[in-house]
Motif scaffolding. Structure first.
Motif, short mmCIF file in Angstrom:
data_model
loop_
_atom_site.label_atom_id
_atom_site.label_comp_id
_atom_site.label_asym_id
_atom_site.label_seq_id
_atom_site.Cartn_x
_atom_site.Cartn_y
_atom_site.Cartn_z
N ILE A 137 0.84 -1.20 0.00
CA ILE A 137 0.00 0.00 0.00
C ILE A 137 0.87 1.25 0.00
N LYS A 138 1.91 1.21 0.84
CA LYS A 138 2.80 2.37 0.90
C LYS A 138 3.44 2.63 -0.45
N LYS A 139 3.82 1.56 -1.12
CA LYS A 139 4.47 1.72 -2.41
C LYS A 139 3.50 2.26 -3.44
N ILE A 143 3.45 6.55 0.05
CA ILE A 143 3.35 7.16 1.37
C ILE A 143 4.69 7.01 2.05
#
Lengths: 164, 273
Positions: A137-139, A143
């Motif tokens: 998700i961060k990638k 974020i």
């Protein structure tokens, strides 16, 4: 019942079917939108009912590029005689854009209070989140956060089962 | 999914600016140009344009809330591991309760929890029916009544044998048909026998635990009255004073007496008594 063909600055009180509202984006571009389409936006609806819509409505938070697409969305959804299936397909194409644009739509929908567009945008993002691990998700959304390693460990510990 | 790959985000900064941006200030920038640069940078932040909307939408709590409302429990749990603000929104009590109850169409979930990790799994194993044990009940008869396996009842209630259920007030029964949960109210309890927190459904709609604790409370009310009276007599004071000392010592008459004599001693010392 005749109405001026393109009344951008209409000051007539009785609402005509083809009444147009003019919006001006932050960078000065103007867009015309039918009143019925504009009613999709609660913000614009309030302005129309309070009769502020007789002149140009400035939309200072949205650039021309985004506003054009939003106008397109509202017009499409205000169209009569479109069946749900083809509207759904149209919506899918509408949000098949890069993340930045997608978030533009969400922010614009938030500002203009357009529930249909807001829902569509958020659902699309939710679908992107589903099934991904936090790192993925961060990638995906780039974020980069200020979480200290200790905080990360703590949060991971709580949710360890989610990583299995 | 129709979204484009990762390359797009990185390209953002290379795109020609849509809004009039000042050119980067020259190395020998004077105060005027740098302040105008920062002013328009601030203005950029509030304008929805391809340049800067990416992260601000994701940092906005209202937007995040709308997005997370559409996530099922496991994805919500993973979302709370992404970053601090996501964690804060994804762990909000209303958010986790809603996600927990949604797939089962519960009306309401009531209860105070010891840890938030309860909400992160809403499998059917988290739920149970509370069955008050009546004369003639046996594990086998209950298994038939609720259409579950004897083994499952025993496992849930940590029972070694089939007997001895009469020493318990109630048994927890696993859920065989999830439809029973629709539009129901579930109470989160820590069952002493199951040794974990369970979302309990009371089929008669009446919560037995509340009744029994009410009963306990009334008997202790009578007991409290008795203690109060004896304290009053030994301290030789009025009702109100006795009540006060009982309350500051949490209902312990011995401690109340010693506190009272302490106070009396102090009063004599300072010459009040």
């Amino acid at each position: 019942m005749s109405s001026p063909p393109s009344a951008s600055a209409s000051s007539s009180p009785p609402p005509c079917p083809k009444k147009m509202i003019t919006l001006r984006s932050s960078d000065g571009a103007t867009f015309e939108i039918e009143e019925t389409a504009a009613l999709q936006s609660k913000t614009l609806e309030n302005m129309i009912h309070e009769n502020c819509a007789s002149t140009l409505i400035p939309v200072p938070n949205i650039t021309g590029e985004v506003l054009a697409r939003v106008v397109e969305f509202c017009s499409k959804h205000a169209e009569a005689g479109v069946d749900d299936e083809s509207l759904g397909a149209w919506d899918e194409e509408f949000v098949a854009v890069d993340h930045t644009t997608l978030f533009d739509y969400i922010r614009a929908a938030n500002f203009l209070e357009i529930p249909t567009l807001l829902d569509l945008g958020c659902q699309t993002v939710a679908d992107m989140i589903k099934g991904k691990t936090p790192d993925e998700i961060k990638k995906t959304f780039k974020i980069t956060t200020a979480c200290t390693p200790e905080e990360e460990e703590e949060v991971r510990g709580e949710n360890q089962w989610a990583f299995e | 999914m129709g979204c484009c790959g990762d390359g797009d985000g990185g390209d953002d900064r290379e795109h020609p600016p849509q809004t009039p941006d000042p050119s980067p200030p020259p190395p020998s920038s004077d105060a005027a140009s740098s302040s105008s640069a920062s002013a328009s940078a601030a203005a950029d932040d509030s304008t929805i344009s391809p340049m800067n909307s990416h992260f601000s939408a994701l940092a906005c709590r209202d937007t995040l809330r709308l997005i997370f409302e559409k996530l099922p429990v496991p994805d919500l749990a993973r979302a709370s591991c992404v970053c601090r603000i996501w964690s804060s929104v994804a762990s909000d009590r209303d958010m986790v309760t809603r996600a927990f109850a949604a797939p089962w169409r519960l009306k309401e979930v009531v209860g105070v929890l010891s840890s938030g990790s309860f909400w992160r799994d809403n499998g059917v194993g988290k739920f149970a029916i509370s069955h008050r044990i009546k004369r003639g009940d046996s594990v086998a008869s209950l298994a038939v009544k609720y259409s579950v396996q004897v083994m499952d009842i025993k496992r849930l209630n940590n029972m070694m044998s089939d007997h001895g259920i009469y020493s318990r007030e109630r048994l927890l029964i696993p859920i065989s048909n999830p439809d029973i949960l629709i539009d129901s109210t579930c109470y989160i309890e820590r069952d002493n026998h199951a040794k974990r927190e369970v979302a309990v459904l009371y089929p008669e709609g009446v919560r037995d635990i509340e009744i029994s604790s009410l009963l306990k409370r009334t008997t202790s009310e009578q007991g409290k009255k008795r203690i109060l009276n004896s304290l009053r007599r030994s301290m030789q004071v009025d009702d109100g004073t006795a009540q006060y000392y009982l309350s500051i010592t949490d209902g312990d008459p011995r401690a109340a007496l010693s506190k009272f004599s302490e106070d009396l001693r102090w009063e004599r010392q300072v010459g009040l008594a």
